[in-house]
Motif scaffolding. Structure first.
Motif, PDB file in Angstrom:
ATOM      1  N   ASN A 280      -7.905  -3.994  -0.477  1.00 19.51           N
ATOM      2  CA  ASN A 280      -8.499  -3.562  -1.752  1.00 19.51           C
ATOM      3  C   ASN A 280      -9.965  -3.981  -1.835  1.00 19.51           C
ATOM      4  OD1 ASN A 280      -6.645  -2.054  -3.329  1.00 19.51           O
ATOM      5  ND2 ASN A 280      -5.434  -3.915  -3.686  1.00 19.51           N
ATOM      6  N   THR A 281     -10.625  -3.999  -0.699  1.00 13.76           N
ATOM      7  CA  THR A 281     -12.008  -4.480  -0.632  1.00 13.76           C
ATOM      8  C   THR A 281     -12.843  -3.480   0.155  1.00 13.76           C
ATOM      9  OG1 THR A 281     -11.234  -6.777  -0.676  1.00 13.76           O
ATOM     10  CG2 THR A 281     -13.495  -6.380   0.066  1.00 13.76           C
ATOM     11  N   GLU A 282     -13.867  -2.948  -0.469  1.00 18.56           N
ATOM     12  CA  GLU A 282     -14.695  -1.926   0.160  1.00 18.56           C
ATOM     13  C   GLU A 282     -16.106  -2.444   0.415  1.00 18.56           C
ATOM     14  OE1 GLU A 282     -15.936   2.787  -0.442  1.00 18.56           O
ATOM     15  OE2 GLU A 282     -14.945   1.700  -2.056  1.00 18.56           O
ATOM     16  N   PHE A 283     -16.565  -2.275   1.641  1.00 15.11           N
ATOM     17  CA  PHE A 283     -17.950  -2.596   1.973  1.00 15.11           C
ATOM     18  C   PHE A 283     -18.837  -1.498   1.400  1.00 15.11           C
ATOM     19  CE2 PHE A 283     -21.438  -1.838   5.082  1.00 15.11           C
ATOM     20  CZ  PHE A 283     -22.160  -3.004   4.847  1.00 15.11           C
ATOM     21  N   THR A 284     -19.739  -1.858   0.493  1.00 16.92           N
ATOM     22  CA  THR A 284     -20.543  -0.845  -0.191  1.00 16.92           C
ATOM     23  C   THR A 284     -22.002  -0.821   0.234  1.00 16.92           C
ATOM     24  OG1 THR A 284     -20.950  -2.356  -2.045  1.00 16.92           O
ATOM     25  CG2 THR A 284     -19.063  -0.836  -2.234  1.00 16.92           C
ATOM     26  N   LYS A 285     -22.543  -1.973   0.619  1.00 14.68           N
ATOM     27  CA  LYS A 285     -23.935  -1.965   1.069  1.00 14.68           C
ATOM     28  C   LYS A 285     -24.231  -3.234   1.861  1.00 14.68           C
ATOM     29  CE  LYS A 285     -25.737  -3.726  -3.351  1.00 14.68           C
ATOM     30  NZ  LYS A 285     -26.658  -3.465  -4.480  1.00 14.68           N
ATOM     31  N   LYS A 300     -16.948  -4.639  -2.693  1.00 17.64           N
ATOM     32  CA  LYS A 300     -16.384  -4.282  -3.997  1.00 17.64           C
ATOM     33  C   LYS A 300     -14.878  -4.451  -3.950  1.00 17.64           C
ATOM     34  CE  LYS A 300     -16.162  -0.515  -7.377  1.00 17.64           C
ATOM     35  NZ  LYS A 300     -16.537   0.903  -7.649  1.00 17.64           N
ATOM     36  N   GLN A 301     -14.345  -5.226  -4.917  1.00 18.95           N
ATOM     37  CA  GLN A 301     -12.922  -5.497  -4.924  1.00 18.95           C
ATOM     38  C   GLN A 301     -12.196  -4.638  -5.953  1.00 18.95           C
ATOM     39  OE1 GLN A 301     -13.540  -9.824  -5.272  1.00 18.95           O
ATOM     40  NE2 GLN A 301     -12.885 -10.014  -3.136  1.00 18.95           N
ATOM     41  N   ALA A 302     -10.874  -4.679  -5.919  1.00 17.66           N
ATOM     42  CA  ALA A 302     -10.054  -3.738  -6.698  1.00 17.66           C
ATOM     43  C   ALA A 302     -10.344  -3.798  -8.193  1.00 17.66           C
ATOM     44  CB  ALA A 302      -8.575  -4.005  -6.438  1.00 17.66           C
ATOM     45  N   ASP A 303     -10.667  -4.982  -8.715  1.00 20.15           N
ATOM     46  CA  ASP A 303     -10.923  -5.118 -10.156  1.00 20.15           C
ATOM     47  C   ASP A 303     -12.346  -4.736 -10.542  1.00 20.15           C
ATOM     48  OD1 ASP A 303     -12.351  -7.190  -9.085  1.00 20.15           O
ATOM     49  OD2 ASP A 303     -11.297  -8.790 -10.156  1.00 20.15           O
ATOM     50  N   GLY A 304     -13.101  -4.219  -9.567  1.00 20.11           N
ATOM     51  CA  GLY A 304     -14.475  -3.812  -9.840  1.00 20.11           C
ATOM     52  C   GLY A 304     -15.500  -4.901  -9.610  1.00 20.11           C
ATOM     53  N   SER A 305     -15.053  -6.121  -9.397  1.00 19.11           N
ATOM     54  CA  SER A 305     -15.988  -7.222  -9.152  1.00 19.11           C
ATOM     55  C   SER A 305     -16.568  -7.113  -7.748  1.00 19.11           C
ATOM     56  CB  SER A 305     -15.279  -8.570  -9.317  1.00 19.11           C
ATOM     57  OG  SER A 305     -14.253  -8.714  -8.347  1.00 19.11           O
ATOM     58  N   GLU A 306     -17.673  -7.831  -7.532  1.00 19.14           N
ATOM     59  CA  GLU A 306     -18.328  -7.802  -6.235  1.00 19.14           C
ATOM     60  C   GLU A 306     -18.400  -9.203  -5.651  1.00 19.14           C
ATOM     61  OE1 GLU A 306     -21.290  -3.922  -6.559  1.00 19.14           O
ATOM     62  OE2 GLU A 306     -22.135  -5.946  -6.779  1.00 19.14           O
ATOM     63  N   ARG A 307     -18.286  -9.260  -4.364  1.00 20.92           N
ATOM     64  CA  ARG A 307     -18.460 -10.523  -3.636  1.00 20.92           C
ATOM     65  C   ARG A 307     -19.548 -10.285  -2.594  1.00 20.92           C
ATOM     66  NH1 ARG A 307     -14.812 -14.852  -1.638  1.00 20.92           N
ATOM     67  NH2 ARG A 307     -16.205 -16.188  -0.399  1.00 20.92           N
ATOM     68  N   VAL A 308     -20.510 -11.160  -2.532  1.00 13.31           N
ATOM     69  CA  VAL A 308     -21.592 -11.057  -1.560  1.00 13.31           C
ATOM     70  C   VAL A 308     -21.389 -12.126  -0.496  1.00 13.31           C
ATOM     71  CG1 VAL A 308     -24.073 -11.207  -1.177  1.00 13.31           C
ATOM     72  CG2 VAL A 308     -23.196 -10.094  -3.241  1.00 13.31           C
ATOM     73  N   ILE A 309     -21.364 -11.702   0.767  1.00 11.23           N
ATOM     74  CA  ILE A 309     -21.239 -12.650   1.865  1.00 11.23           C
ATOM     75  C   ILE A 309     -22.391 -12.423   2.844  1.00 11.23           C
ATOM     76  CG2 ILE A 309     -18.730 -12.816   1.649  1.00 11.23           C
ATOM     77  CD1 ILE A 309     -18.497 -11.009   4.089  1.00 11.23           C
ATOM     78  N   ARG A 310     -22.611 -13.404   3.708  1.00 12.47           N
ATOM     79  CA  ARG A 310     -23.763 -13.332   4.627  1.00 12.47           C
ATOM     80  C   ARG A 310     -23.304 -13.588   6.070  1.00 12.47           C
ATOM     81  NH1 ARG A 310     -25.357 -14.933  -0.279  1.00 12.47           N
ATOM     82  NH2 ARG A 310     -27.230 -13.947  -1.133  1.00 12.47           N
ATOM     83  N   PRO A 311     -22.703 -12.602   6.673  1.00 14.77           N
ATOM     84  CA  PRO A 311     -22.306 -12.733   8.080  1.00 14.77           C
ATOM     85  C   PRO A 311     -23.493 -12.482   9.009  1.00 14.77           C
ATOM     86  CG  PRO A 311     -21.719 -10.562   7.279  1.00 14.77           C
ATOM     87  CD  PRO A 311     -22.325 -11.297   6.102  1.00 14.77           C
ATOM     88  N   ARG A 312     -23.400 -12.970  10.232  1.00 16.37           N
ATOM     89  CA  ARG A 312     -24.443 -12.696  11.213  1.00 16.37           C
ATOM     90  C   ARG A 312     -24.198 -11.372  11.939  1.00 16.37           C
ATOM     91  NH1 ARG A 312     -24.209 -18.364  11.721  1.00 16.37           N
ATOM     92  NH2 ARG A 312     -22.828 -18.364  13.550  1.00 16.37           N
ATOM     93  N   HIS A 313     -22.979 -10.892  11.860  1.00 18.22           N
ATOM     94  CA  HIS A 313     -22.638  -9.643  12.539  1.00 18.22           C
ATOM     95  C   HIS A 313     -21.761  -8.790  11.627  1.00 18.22           C
ATOM     96  CE1 HIS A 313     -23.796 -11.507  16.445  1.00 18.22           C
ATOM     97  NE2 HIS A 313     -23.283 -12.597  15.889  1.00 18.22           N
ATOM     98  N   ILE A 314     -21.989  -7.483  11.659  1.00 21.08           N
ATOM     99  CA  ILE A 314     -21.076  -6.532  11.008  1.00 21.08           C
ATOM    100  C   ILE A 314     -20.572  -5.580  12.089  1.00 21.08           C
ATOM    101  CG2 ILE A 314     -20.791  -4.693   9.324  1.00 21.08           C
ATOM    102  CD1 ILE A 314     -22.920  -5.945   7.616  1.00 21.08           C
ATOM    103  N   VAL A 315     -19.258  -5.478  12.204  1.00 22.23           N
ATOM    104  CA  VAL A 315     -18.639  -4.539  13.131  1.00 22.23           C
ATOM    105  C   VAL A 315     -18.056  -3.387  12.318  1.00 22.23           C
ATOM    106  CG1 VAL A 315     -16.886  -4.174  14.900  1.00 22.23           C
ATOM    107  CG2 VAL A 315     -18.075  -6.377  14.759  1.00 22.23           C
ATOM    108  N   PHE A 316     -18.596  -2.205  12.520  1.00 25.88           N
ATOM    109  CA  PHE A 316     -18.080  -1.024  11.829  1.00 25.88           C
ATOM    110  C   PHE A 316     -16.904  -0.473  12.633  1.00 25.88           C
ATOM    111  CE2 PHE A 316     -22.451  -1.379  10.399  1.00 25.88           C
ATOM    112  CZ  PHE A 316     -22.319  -1.196   9.026  1.00 25.88           C
TER     113      PHE A 316
END
Length: 601
Positions: A280-285, A300-316
């Motif tokens: 229930n978590t969508e990567f938005t930007k 973006k999580q299911a309840d509409g809230s947002e969580r910001v994280i800072r990874p060194r790598h993103i794997v699509f």
């Protein structure tokens, strides 16, 4: 000849093969260490191929011809320090095989480099001009399999479990897992976007080399990306090649796995492989910070809230096909019935006794047409472009013939991944010829009803269509026979003037009525997610995702891209299983400073 005589001959041949292969490997290592260009070149055929996967170059790099191969090997050897080339006793022994119509000796070998353990595949052919060795390498590959000091935690190297085993009064395994997944006091090193086969495979591999990884998936449960597809879907590829890393499917499972069964396995796999995941978590930007060398990723999580994280790598890992593509179709907005993209199609049951138009002739469109037909819906397929059609059985089975030869799936993966693009093309051309023979009656029947049939660009069939564009073919499950019999209709898009409230208005003024129109019109390529989430500038910088690059490899797949910290993995379960290892090794190599400090990489 009796059984004893046969056994003696086989034993003698085995000794002879070992002697030939070992002699070649020893001479190759000597020539490599002495930087003897002439010696290395004379050990290769004029049409030789070398595919390196990280071992020498930290890239997925194909080279053809002695000149290019020798240059690539000798330029890298001072940094790589490859040594210890020998037949791998843990793999299938050297054997005589025929590949692309050519008799050769096929052997799996191992070696060491300055940073890790390598493996490879060698095909030797008799040297027409003789020579000291008597054999030359036609095909040669080199794979980095493991990094020194960061071996996978499996088998004899498995974890002790001391952190929670019999930890009376402390955290048990469930507590440890729950806390690890929460990320309350730190960010993951790697964010994986997508929780299907590609995302789960690379996360499992990263776990094994000690890289903290979080998988996010927009669906409520891992596996929903398969569960939520059309009701009748099953894999078109055989189970024998479709396993995930480390945990194979049970040998009691069917040859073609139903989508809900697969979704259930993915959910199980995420748990038993201890994969940290948020559903229930969508990567938005996301935005790259050049100063800190990390991403700012918004989830973006299911309840509409947002969580910001800072990874060194993103794997699509969002698949070869991402967002549904609905082209501008004249008049479709006036249609009074239901319009559904194949992405949102579930079952033909609600349309029993009604009429359907299915736009498209790919595998999904044909499967949906079959589903509609079997629920008693009068179904017509609309062909928008020429299509490659291959029977699932027997023709598509040719793609997995290697996996029927006897070696383990791990050995077959190494052999399959050793081919350079020119060899892949040559192999597909040969397979297409045989497929045409096996499917002759079906093909002639389709052409007889006006179906636009092709065998792909340069006669390479559906497999190269998949590599180049991710579609344009149908792995046929029975719809073709029904079209030939007239039980499923065929309508050429060229004959349609436009769509109208009642259905399709033809150029002759008649109307093909419909109650529902299903758009089997495909998807945007994987790079569309990059454009939407990272912006046009970043999408331009990264460039093409999937399709062929200048070397004939898959563009920006499984390897470093022009944007540091941006990675892509997609494809079949086989591709995910094979290449997840090498993507994970690259990320681990960067985390440990092994790549950036290598001046040649």
């Amino acid at each position: 000849m009796n059984h004893i005589d046969q056994s003696m001959l086989q034993l003698r041949d085995s000794f002879e093969l070992d002697r030939i292969v070992s002699g070649w490997l020893e001479a190759f290592e000597d020539a490599l260490n002495s930087s003897n260009e002439v010696a290395v070149a004379t050990m290769l055929t004029d049409d030789s191929s070398w595919r390196d996967v990280l071992a020498f170059t930290w890239h997925l790099l194909p080279r053809t011809g002695p000149k290019n191969i020798v240059k690539g090997l000798l330029e890298r050897q001072p940094a790589v320090k490859a040594k210890g080339f020998e037949i791998n006793p843990d793999r299938t022994p050297p054997r005589r095989v025929k590949r692309l119509g050519r008799d050769c000796i096929e052997a799996l070998f191992r070696f060491q480099t300055s940073v890790g353990r390598g493996e490879g595949m060698l095909r030797l052919v008799s040297a027409a001009e003789g020579g000291a060795l008597g054999h030359k390498a036609w095909v040669f590959s080199s794979f980095l399999e493991e990094l020194h000091g960061f071996e996978e935690k499996r088998g004899a190297n498995r974890p002790t479990g001391a952190a929670y085993s019999r930890n009376f009064g402390g955290d048990n395994w469930e507590d440890v897992r729950r806390k690890a997944q929460a990320y309350e006091d730190h960010d993951p090193t790697v964010l994986v976007v997508g929780g299907a086969q590609a995302g789960l495979s690379v996360a499992a591999r990263l776990n094994q080399v000690g890289v903290d990884t979080l998988v996010v998936d927009k669906w409520p449960r891992i596996g929903d990306s398969w569960r939520n597809r059309y009701h009748s879907l099953a894999l078109h590829g055989s189970t024998k090649v479709n396993h995930l890393p480390y945990v194979p499917f049970p040998d009691t499972w069917p040859n073609y796995i139903p989508k809900d069964m697969l979704g259930l396995w993915f959910e199980f796999y995420a748990q038993v492989m201890e994969i940290n995941h948020w559903t229930n978590t969508e990567f938005t930007k996301g935005k790259w910070d050049e100063d800190t060398k990390c991403w700012t990723a918004t989830l973006k999580q299911a309840d509409g809230s947002e969580r910001v994280i800072r990874p060194r790598h993103i794997v699509f890992a969002n698949g070869v096909s991402s967002y549904p593509l609905a082209p501008d179709i004249p008049g479709l907005d006036t249609f009074k019935g239901d319009v559904i993209h194949s992405e949102g199609f579930d079952s033909g049951a609600p349309y029993a006794g009604k009429k359907a138009l299915i736009l498209g002739t790919g595998s999904s469109a044909n499967d949906i047409a079959l589903d509609m037909y079997n629920f008693g819906c009068e179904t017509t397929i609309v062909q928008r472009g020429s299509t490659t059609v291959v029977s699932i059985d027997p023709s598509a089975k040719l793609n997995y013939a290697l996996y029927d030869e006897g070696p383990t799936i791990e050995d077959c993966d190494l052999i399959a991944a050793s081919s350079t693009p020119p060899l892949i093309i040559e192999a597909y051309k040969g397979a297409v010829k045989r497929m045409m023979e096996l499917d002759k009656d079906m093909i002639e029947g389709l052409k007889g009803i006006g179906f636009k049939f092709d065998i792909g660009e340069d006669n390479t069939g559906h497999q190269m269509k998949y590599r180049r564009r991710g579609g344009g073919y149908n792995l046929d499950a029975g719809s073709s026979d029904l079209m030939i019999k007239g039980e499923i209709g065929l309508l050429q898009n060229d004959n349609i003037e436009r769509y109208c409230p009642e259905g399709a208005l033809l150029k002759d003024g008649s109307i093909v009525p419909a109650d529902v129109i299903v758009l089997g019109t495909g998807y945007y390529p994987q790079g569309e997610l990059v454009r939407r989430a990272l912006g046009e500038e970043m999408a331009e910088k990264i460039g093409q995702v999937w399709g062929e690059d200048e070397d004939g490899e898959l563009a920006n797949m499984y390897k470093r891209t022009p944007q540091k910290g941006a990675w892509f993995i997609a494809g079949s379960l086989t591709q995910a299983r094979i290449y997840s290892k090498y993507l994970a090794l690259q990320i681990k190599g960067m985390e440990e400073g092994l790549i950036d400090t290598d001046p040649f990489a």
